[in-house]
Design a protein around this motif. Structure first.
Motif, PDB file in Angstrom:
ATOM      1  N   UNK A 282       0.832  -1.206   0.000  1.00 11.39           N
ATOM      2  CA  UNK A 282       0.000   0.000   0.000  1.00 11.39           C
ATOM      3  C   UNK A 282       0.866   1.254   0.000  1.00 11.39           C
ATOM      4  N   UNK A 283       1.946   1.240   0.799  1.00  8.90           N
ATOM      5  CA  UNK A 283       2.836   2.400   0.858  1.00  8.90           C
ATOM      6  C   UNK A 283       3.502   2.623  -0.494  1.00  8.90           C
ATOM      7  N   UNK A 284       3.805   1.528  -1.206  1.00  7.27           N
ATOM      8  CA  UNK A 284       4.481   1.634  -2.499  1.00  7.27           C
ATOM      9  C   UNK A 284       3.469   1.836  -3.627  1.00  7.27           C
ATOM     10  N   UNK A 285       2.656   2.867  -3.492  1.00  4.22           N
ATOM     11  CA  UNK A 285       1.670   3.220  -4.514  1.00  4.22           C
ATOM     12  C   UNK A 285       2.223   4.303  -5.418  1.00  4.22           C
ATOM     13  N   UNK A 286       1.719   4.336  -6.638  1.00  9.70           N
ATOM     14  CA  UNK A 286       2.097   5.370  -7.597  1.00  9.70           C
ATOM     15  C   UNK A 286       0.844   6.087  -8.074  1.00  9.70           C
ATOM     16  N   UNK A 287       1.016   7.347  -8.429  1.00 10.17           N
ATOM     17  CA  UNK A 287      -0.125   8.085  -8.958  1.00 10.17           C
ATOM     18  C   UNK A 287      -0.361   7.681 -10.407  1.00 10.17           C
ATOM     19  N   UNK A 288      -1.592   7.860 -10.846  1.00  9.72           N
ATOM     20  CA  UNK A 288      -1.970   7.521 -12.213  1.00  9.72           C
ATOM     21  C   UNK A 288      -1.777   8.725 -13.128  1.00  9.72           C
ATOM     22  N   UNK A 289      -1.591   8.481 -14.415  1.00  6.67           N
ATOM     23  CA  UNK A 289      -1.499   9.570 -15.390  1.00  6.67           C
ATOM     24  C   UNK A 289      -2.852  10.263 -15.493  1.00  6.67           C
ATOM     25  N   UNK A 290      -2.871  11.444 -16.095  1.00  6.12           N
ATOM     26  CA  UNK A 290      -4.116  12.224 -16.180  1.00  6.12           C
ATOM     27  C   UNK A 290      -5.209  11.466 -16.925  1.00  6.12           C
ATOM     28  N   UNK A 291      -4.834  10.743 -17.993  1.00  2.35           N
ATOM     29  CA  UNK A 291      -5.822   9.988 -18.758  1.00  2.35           C
ATOM     30  C   UNK A 291      -6.437   8.870 -17.908  1.00  2.35           C
ATOM     31  N   UNK A 292      -5.572   8.131 -17.200  1.00  2.00           N
ATOM     32  CA  UNK A 292      -6.072   7.041 -16.351  1.00  2.00           C
ATOM     33  C   UNK A 292      -6.864   7.575 -15.169  1.00  2.00           C
ATOM     34  N   UNK A 293      -6.450   8.734 -14.663  1.00  2.00           N
ATOM     35  CA  UNK A 293      -7.150   9.349 -13.532  1.00  2.00           C
ATOM     36  C   UNK A 293      -8.583   9.693 -13.923  1.00  2.00           C
ATOM     37  N   UNK A 294      -8.763  10.224 -15.128  1.00  2.00           N
ATOM     38  CA  UNK A 294     -10.110  10.555 -15.604  1.00  2.00           C
ATOM     39  C   UNK A 294     -10.923   9.297 -15.880  1.00  2.00           C
ATOM     40  N   UNK A 295     -10.255   8.270 -16.428  1.00  8.36           N
ATOM     41  CA  UNK A 295     -10.956   7.042 -16.787  1.00  8.36           C
ATOM     42  C   UNK A 295     -11.449   6.275 -15.559  1.00  8.36           C
ATOM     43  N   UNK A 296     -10.584   6.163 -14.529  1.00  4.52           N
ATOM     44  CA  UNK A 296     -10.919   5.337 -13.374  1.00  4.52           C
ATOM     45  C   UNK A 296     -11.343   6.138 -12.139  1.00  4.52           C
ATOM     46  N   UNK A 297     -11.293   7.461 -12.189  1.00  8.54           N
ATOM     47  CA  UNK A 297     -11.702   8.342 -11.087  1.00  8.54           C
ATOM     48  C   UNK A 297     -10.985   8.024  -9.777  1.00  8.54           C
ATOM     49  N   UNK A 298      -9.692   7.779  -9.866  1.00 15.01           N
ATOM     50  CA  UNK A 298      -8.880   7.554  -8.678  1.00 15.01           C
ATOM     51  C   UNK A 298      -7.486   8.122  -8.910  1.00 15.01           C
ATOM     52  N   UNK A 299      -6.826   8.563  -7.848  1.00  6.23           N
ATOM     53  CA  UNK A 299      -5.529   9.238  -7.974  1.00  6.23           C
ATOM     54  C   UNK A 299      -4.342   8.289  -8.037  1.00  6.23           C
ATOM     55  N   UNK A 300      -4.359   7.256  -7.192  1.00  2.21           N
ATOM     56  CA  UNK A 300      -3.191   6.390  -7.102  1.00  2.21           C
ATOM     57  C   UNK A 300      -3.613   4.948  -6.887  1.00  2.21           C
ATOM     58  N   UNK A 301      -2.643   4.053  -7.114  1.00  2.00           N
ATOM     59  CA  UNK A 301      -2.899   2.626  -6.965  1.00  2.00           C
ATOM     60  C   UNK A 301      -1.560   1.947  -6.666  1.00  2.00           C
ATOM     61  N   UNK A 302      -1.565   0.873  -5.872  1.00  2.00           N
ATOM     62  CA  UNK A 302      -0.308   0.158  -5.649  1.00  2.00           C
ATOM     63  C   UNK A 302       0.258  -0.366  -6.969  1.00  2.00           C
ATOM     64  N   UNK A 303       1.532  -0.108  -7.192  1.00  2.00           N
ATOM     65  CA  UNK A 303       2.164  -0.492  -8.450  1.00  2.00           C
ATOM     66  C   UNK A 303       2.397  -2.000  -8.458  1.00  2.00           C
ATOM     67  N   UNK A 304       2.261  -2.630  -9.643  1.00  2.00           N
ATOM     68  CA  UNK A 304       2.495  -4.073  -9.746  1.00  2.00           C
ATOM     69  C   UNK A 304       3.346  -4.398 -10.951  1.00  2.00           C
ATOM     70  N   UNK A 305       3.625  -5.664 -11.144  1.00  2.00           N
ATOM     71  CA  UNK A 305       4.691  -6.092 -12.023  1.00  2.00           C
ATOM     72  C   UNK A 305       4.594  -5.653 -13.484  1.00  2.00           C
ATOM     73  N   UNK A 306       3.511  -5.813 -14.160  1.00  2.00           N
ATOM     74  CA  UNK A 306       3.474  -5.524 -15.592  1.00  2.00           C
ATOM     75  C   UNK A 306       2.888  -4.161 -15.950  1.00  2.00           C
ATOM     76  N   UNK A 307       2.787  -3.253 -14.991  1.00  2.00           N
ATOM     77  CA  UNK A 307       2.345  -1.891 -15.282  1.00  2.00           C
ATOM     78  C   UNK A 307       3.407  -1.163 -16.098  1.00  2.00           C
ATOM     79  N   UNK A 308       2.959  -0.225 -16.935  1.00  2.00           N
ATOM     80  CA  UNK A 308       3.912   0.628 -17.654  1.00  2.00           C
ATOM     81  C   UNK A 308       3.958   1.971 -16.949  1.00  2.00           C
ATOM     82  N   UNK A 309       5.176   2.465 -16.688  1.00  2.00           N
ATOM     83  CA  UNK A 309       5.363   3.676 -15.895  1.00  2.00           C
ATOM     84  C   UNK A 309       6.295   4.655 -16.599  1.00  2.00           C
TER      85      UNK A 309
END
Length: 140
Positions: free
Chosen positions: A28-55
């Motif tokens: 939970x502490x190792x969360x990353x914020x989402x890009x503006x496009x993803x933020x609008x799409x999913x209506x959330x600011x951040x999410x715990x980062x996982x293995x196959x995410x692109x950053x």
């Protein structure tokens, strides 16, 4: 100003809690914020980062680099990204650890559990529920 009597504001206790956190707490502490496009799409600011995410790295000496998360190294509080590495003196390449707060997630790996997290965190649904609740009490 202290807001909650249940949480200590002591620097010593905060640091101890941070560095002795369990693996599930570190996720939970190792969360990353989402890009503006993803933020609008999913209506959330951040999410715990996982293995196959692109950053995209947005802070530090590796700023501007983009890639896929290869490893989330919870013990060291870092993530390893596929094209973010350096060469050692003997010619071997080693990944450079980057803290998740210094990256922005540009593409999510969605599976069933990840979708459930996003649905639960969706702020527009919470806002609508609160409005419905307010209307309910207004007309009672």
């Amino acid at each position: 100003m202290k807001f909650s009597a249940d949480v200590s504001s002591s620097r010593r206790k905060s640091r101890k809690a941070h560095f002795t956190a369990s693996s599930s707490e570190r996720r939970i502490i190792m969360s990353s914020s989402l890009s503006k496009e993803l933020r609008e799409k999913y209506n959330t600011r951040s999410i715990p980062v996982r293995r196959d995410d692109e950053v995209l790295v947005v802070r530090g000496s590796m700023k501007g680099r983009e890639g896929k998360v290869v490893q989330v190294y919870r013990k060291k509080w870092v993530i390893h990204i596929d094209r973010v590495s350096r060469e050692k003196a003997n010619g071997a390449t080693v990944p450079i650890g980057i803290h998740p707060s210094n990256v922005v997630v540009t593409k999510l790996k969605i599976d069933k559990s990840r979708q459930a997290i996003l649905d639960r965190k969706d702020r527009s649904k919470k806002k609508n529920a609160m409005q419905q609740d307010t209307l309910f009490w207004y007309f009672m």
